[in-house]
Enzyme design. Structure first.
Site, PDB file in Angstrom:
ATOM      1  N   SER A 198      43.787  41.675  32.714  1.00 49.88           N
ATOM      2  CA  SER A 198      43.957  42.765  33.782  1.00 49.88           C
ATOM      3  C   SER A 198      44.559  43.889  33.410  1.00 49.88           C
ATOM      4  O   SER A 198      45.699  43.961  33.008  1.00 49.88           O
ATOM      5  CB  SER A 198      44.592  42.354  35.059  1.00 49.88           C
ATOM      6  OG  SER A 198      44.057  41.012  35.602  1.00 49.88           O
ATOM      7  N   HIS A 239      38.481  44.843  36.348  1.00 49.91           N
ATOM      8  CA  HIS A 239      37.931  44.241  35.315  1.00 49.91           C
ATOM      9  C   HIS A 239      36.464  44.972  35.292  1.00 49.91           C
ATOM     10  O   HIS A 239      35.591  44.822  36.142  1.00 49.91           O
ATOM     11  CB  HIS A 239      37.704  42.583  35.402  1.00 49.91           C
ATOM     12  CG  HIS A 239      39.053  42.021  35.517  1.00 49.91           C
ATOM     13  ND1 HIS A 239      39.379  41.119  34.403  1.00 49.91           N
ATOM     14  CD2 HIS A 239      39.911  41.948  36.659  1.00 49.91           C
ATOM     15  CE1 HIS A 239      40.530  40.588  35.001  1.00 49.91           C
ATOM     16  NE2 HIS A 239      40.800  41.280  36.134  1.00 49.91           N
ATOM     17  N   HIS A 291      36.998  34.356  35.630  1.00 48.72           N
ATOM     18  CA  HIS A 291      38.069  33.568  36.182  1.00 48.72           C
ATOM     19  C   HIS A 291      37.436  32.161  36.872  1.00 48.72           C
ATOM     20  O   HIS A 291      36.206  32.395  37.588  1.00 48.72           O
ATOM     21  CB  HIS A 291      38.785  34.024  37.012  1.00 48.72           C
ATOM     22  CG  HIS A 291      39.469  35.409  36.499  1.00 48.72           C
ATOM     23  ND1 HIS A 291      39.134  36.603  36.459  1.00 48.72           N
ATOM     24  CD2 HIS A 291      40.689  35.327  36.116  1.00 48.72           C
ATOM     25  CE1 HIS A 291      39.951  37.361  35.830  1.00 48.72           C
ATOM     26  NE2 HIS A 291      40.975  36.427  35.546  1.00 48.72           N
ATOM     27  N   TYR A 293      38.683  30.963  39.485  1.00 46.69           N
ATOM     28  CA  TYR A 293      38.668  31.338  40.866  1.00 46.69           C
ATOM     29  C   TYR A 293      37.630  31.901  41.649  1.00 46.69           C
ATOM     30  O   TYR A 293      37.450  32.190  42.807  1.00 46.69           O
ATOM     31  CB  TYR A 293      40.349  32.119  41.250  1.00 46.69           C
ATOM     32  CG  TYR A 293      40.537  33.288  40.853  1.00 46.69           C
ATOM     33  CD1 TYR A 293      39.732  34.327  41.627  1.00 46.69           C
ATOM     34  CD2 TYR A 293      41.130  33.674  39.747  1.00 46.69           C
ATOM     35  CE1 TYR A 293      39.920  35.718  41.222  1.00 46.69           C
ATOM     36  CE2 TYR A 293      41.403  35.040  39.398  1.00 46.69           C
ATOM     37  CZ  TYR A 293      40.693  35.904  39.967  1.00 46.69           C
ATOM     38  OH  TYR A 293      40.772  37.288  39.699  1.00 46.69           O
ATOM     39  N   GLU A 294      36.897  32.544  40.559  1.00 39.95           N
ATOM     40  CA  GLU A 294      35.696  33.398  41.181  1.00 39.95           C
ATOM     41  C   GLU A 294      34.555  32.501  41.521  1.00 39.95           C
ATOM     42  O   GLU A 294      33.433  32.755  41.954  1.00 39.95           O
ATOM     43  CB  GLU A 294      35.399  34.295  39.988  1.00 39.95           C
ATOM     44  CG  GLU A 294      36.362  35.577  39.873  1.00 39.95           C
ATOM     45  CD  GLU A 294      35.799  36.355  38.740  1.00 39.95           C
ATOM     46  OE1 GLU A 294      35.108  37.361  38.988  1.00 39.95           O
ATOM     47  OE2 GLU A 294      36.117  35.923  37.226  1.00 39.95           O
ATOM     48  N   ALA A 319      47.756  39.422  32.659  1.00 40.19           N
ATOM     49  CA  ALA A 319      48.788  39.762  33.550  1.00 40.19           C
ATOM     50  C   ALA A 319      49.417  38.326  34.047  1.00 40.19           C
ATOM     51  O   ALA A 319      48.589  37.545  34.521  1.00 40.19           O
ATOM     52  CB  ALA A 319      48.296  40.561  34.533  1.00 40.19           C
ATOM     53  N   MET A 354      46.365  33.042  36.394  1.00 37.52           N
ATOM     54  CA  MET A 354      45.109  32.312  37.027  1.00 37.52           C
ATOM     55  C   MET A 354      44.018  32.484  35.699  1.00 37.52           C
ATOM     56  O   MET A 354      42.964  32.444  36.079  1.00 37.52           O
ATOM     57  CB  MET A 354      44.677  32.991  38.026  1.00 37.52           C
ATOM     58  CG  MET A 354      45.686  32.853  39.147  1.00 37.52           C
ATOM     59  SD  MET A 354      44.854  33.341  40.673  1.00 37.52           S
ATOM     60  CE  MET A 354      45.064  35.214  40.082  1.00 37.52           C
ATOM     61  N   SER A 355      44.349  32.411  34.487  1.00 39.87           N
ATOM     62  CA  SER A 355      43.547  32.526  33.243  1.00 39.87           C
ATOM     63  C   SER A 355      43.837  31.904  32.148  1.00 39.87           C
ATOM     64  O   SER A 355      44.851  31.266  31.967  1.00 39.87           O
ATOM     65  CB  SER A 355      43.067  34.065  33.146  1.00 39.87           C
ATOM     66  OG  SER A 355      44.323  34.517  32.538  1.00 39.87           O
ATOM     67  N   ASN A 370      54.979  41.365  37.840  1.00 38.78           N
ATOM     68  CA  ASN A 370      55.956  41.186  39.012  1.00 38.78           C
ATOM     69  C   ASN A 370      56.739  39.792  38.922  1.00 38.78           C
ATOM     70  O   ASN A 370      56.427  38.882  37.974  1.00 38.78           O
ATOM     71  CB  ASN A 370      54.954  41.238  40.242  1.00 38.78           C
ATOM     72  CG  ASN A 370      54.170  39.965  40.259  1.00 38.78           C
ATOM     73  OD1 ASN A 370      53.235  39.801  39.507  1.00 38.78           O
ATOM     74  ND2 ASN A 370      54.558  38.980  41.078  1.00 38.78           N
ATOM     75  N   HIS A 373      47.939  43.634  44.472  1.00 36.64           N
ATOM     76  CA  HIS A 373      47.109  43.662  43.411  1.00 36.64           C
ATOM     77  C   HIS A 373      47.318  45.054  42.536  1.00 36.64           C
ATOM     78  O   HIS A 373      47.449  45.274  41.352  1.00 36.64           O
ATOM     79  CB  HIS A 373      45.787  43.560  43.714  1.00 36.64           C
ATOM     80  CG  HIS A 373      44.906  43.231  42.542  1.00 36.64           C
ATOM     81  ND1 HIS A 373      43.322  43.287  42.697  1.00 36.64           N
ATOM     82  CD2 HIS A 373      45.156  42.889  41.376  1.00 36.64           C
ATOM     83  CE1 HIS A 373      42.816  43.208  41.434  1.00 36.64           C
ATOM     84  NE2 HIS A 373      43.930  42.775  40.695  1.00 36.64           N
TER      85      HIS A 373
END
Ligand code: NAG
Ligand code: NAG
Length: 301
Positions: free
Chosen positions: A40, A71, A93, A95-96, A123, A230-231, A254, A269
Site C-alpha cells: 500500500s 493500489h 488480497h 480479503y477481496e 503497510a 492483511m497480506s 499506525n 485508510h
C-alpha cells in the site's frame, strides 16, 4: 465435481499460459532474478527501475485485477542496480475475495521466469508499543492466523516440480538478506529507532482497520506479534515453496489500539496512505541500496 487432480491440472495450465505470454512480450535479457512486491502506497518503488516495461494486469492472461484504493495493478520489468527485476505494483488480497491460489499466482509465475530472491513490502499496524508510525520493520518471522485455521495457500494437491509437500518454513525470512537489509539501512542513514525487526501477523480481515478488535490485538501481541496486516504471508509461503529467498519489510502506518481505554485515535485508510507517502521515499532508497549490495552476493548470479 471437485476432482483435486483436475484442479491441479487447471492450475498448472493457468501458470503455463501466463509464463508463455510473458516470455513472448519480455525480452530474455530482462527475465527477472529479483521480484519486489509493492505494498500500500509503496508503488513508487517501481519508478526506480531502469528501462521499464510496464504491463497492466488487464493485459496479462489469467492475472486477477484488483480493487483497493491506493493500489493500481501492473507488472514492471526493469533493472534495479543492473539486476533484472520485476515489480508487482498492486497485490491481490485474500480479503477481496481472491482465492489463495490467485493471491499467490504471480509468485509461481515469477519462479518459472527465474526469480531467485524476493523483497515483500506492506503497510502494517504496530502492535509493539515501542513502534512508532513511520517505522520500518524487517520481518523476522510471521504468524499465519488464516493458515492456522485452515486457509493456507499450500492446501490441495502439491505441485511437486515447484517444491516439496511439506516445505520447511523455519527459515522463511532469509537471515543473509535481512542482514544485507540492515546494512543497507545504515548506509541510507536510517537509524535503529526507525529500522525495527519483528514478527508480522497475517489476518484475513475485514472489519476495522487492520481488522482486529482490541481483544484480538491483545491476543496477537501476547502471541509475540509486533505488527499486523492483511497480506504478504501467502506470497512468502509460496515463494519459499518454490525456493525463492525472501526478505520482508513492513511500514508501520499506525499504532493498533490494544487497551480498553486509549487516547490513540481510530486509524483511517487515509492515515495509512499518508504515513506511507511520508516514508515511501526512504523505503525506495532502502530497497535500491539493498539491490546494490545484493548484486555482490553470489546467489544472485
Ligand atoms: C487463462 O488464460 C487463457 C488465455 O487467455 C484462457 O483461455 C484460460 O481460460 C485462462 N484460464 C483460467 C483458469 O482462467
Ligand atoms: C481466480 O482468477 C481467475 C482468473 O485467472 C478468475 O476467473 C477466478 O474467478 C478467480 N477466482 C477467485 C476465487 O479468485
Amino acid at each position: 465435481m471437485t476432482n483435486i487432480h483436475q484442479i491441479q491440472k487447471e492450475q498448472r495450465e493457468k501458470i503455463e499460459i501466463t509464463v508463455k505470454h510473458l516470455l513472448s512480450v519480455v525480452p530474455s535479457s530482462r527475465m527477472p532474478q529479483l521480484a519486489v512486491i509493492c505494498g500500500s502506497g509503496l508503488s513508487g518503488l517501481s519508478e526506480t527501475l531502469k528501462e521499464p516495461i510496464v504491463l497492466d494486469y488487464k493485459t496479462i492472461p489469467n492475472f486477477s485485477t484488483n480493487t483497493v484504493a491506493g493500489h493500481s495493478g501492473k507488472l514492471v520489468f526493469g533493472f534495479l542496480q543492473n539486476i533484472p527485476t520485476v515489480c508487482m505494483v498492486g497485490r491481490f488480497h485474500f480479503y477481496e475475495g481472491h482465492s489463495l491460489f490467485n493471491v499467490t499466482f504471480p509468485v509461481r509465475v515469477f519462479a518459472k521466469l527465474g526469480v531467485k530472491a524476493m523483497v515483500v513490502t506492506n503497510a502494517a499496524g504496530g502492535l509493539n508499543p515501542n513502534f512508532n508510525t513511520g517505522d520500518i520493520m524487517i520481518i523476522k518471522d510471521h504468524i499465519n492466523m488464516p493458515g492456522l485455521a485452515g486457509n493456507n495457500p499450500l492446501i490441495g494437491v502439491n505441485h511437486d516440480d515447484f517444491g516439496p509437500r511439506f516445505p520447511a518454513l523455519t527459515d522463511a525470512y532469509d537471515d543473509e538478506m535481512s542482514n544485507i537489509m540492515q546494512q543497507s539501512a545504515r548506509k541510507c542513514g536510517l537509524t535503529s529507532n526507525v529500522i525495527r525487526s519483528g514478527v508480522y501477523c497475517f489476518v484475513a480481515g475485514v472489519k476495522d482497520l487492520w481488522f482486529v478488535d482490541k481483544a484480538e490485538a491483545r491476543m496477537l501481541k501476547s502471541f509475540g506479534g509486533d505488527a499486523v496486516g492483511m497480506s504478504t504471508v501467502p506470497e512468502v509461503i509460496i515463494a519459499r515453496h518454490c525456493g525463492i529467498r525472501v526478505v520482508g519489510l513492513s511500514l508501520i502506518t499506525n499504532k493498533v489500539i490494544t487497551e480498553e481505554k486509549s487516547d490513540i485515535p481510530k486509524p483511517t485508510h487515509e492515515e495509512v496512505l499518508q504515513a506511507s507517502q511520508n516514508r515511501a521515499r526512504d523505503m525506495q532508497g532502502l530497497v535500491h541500496e539493498f539491490a546494490g549490495l545484493l548484486k555482490t552476493q553470489t546467489f544472485m548470479m
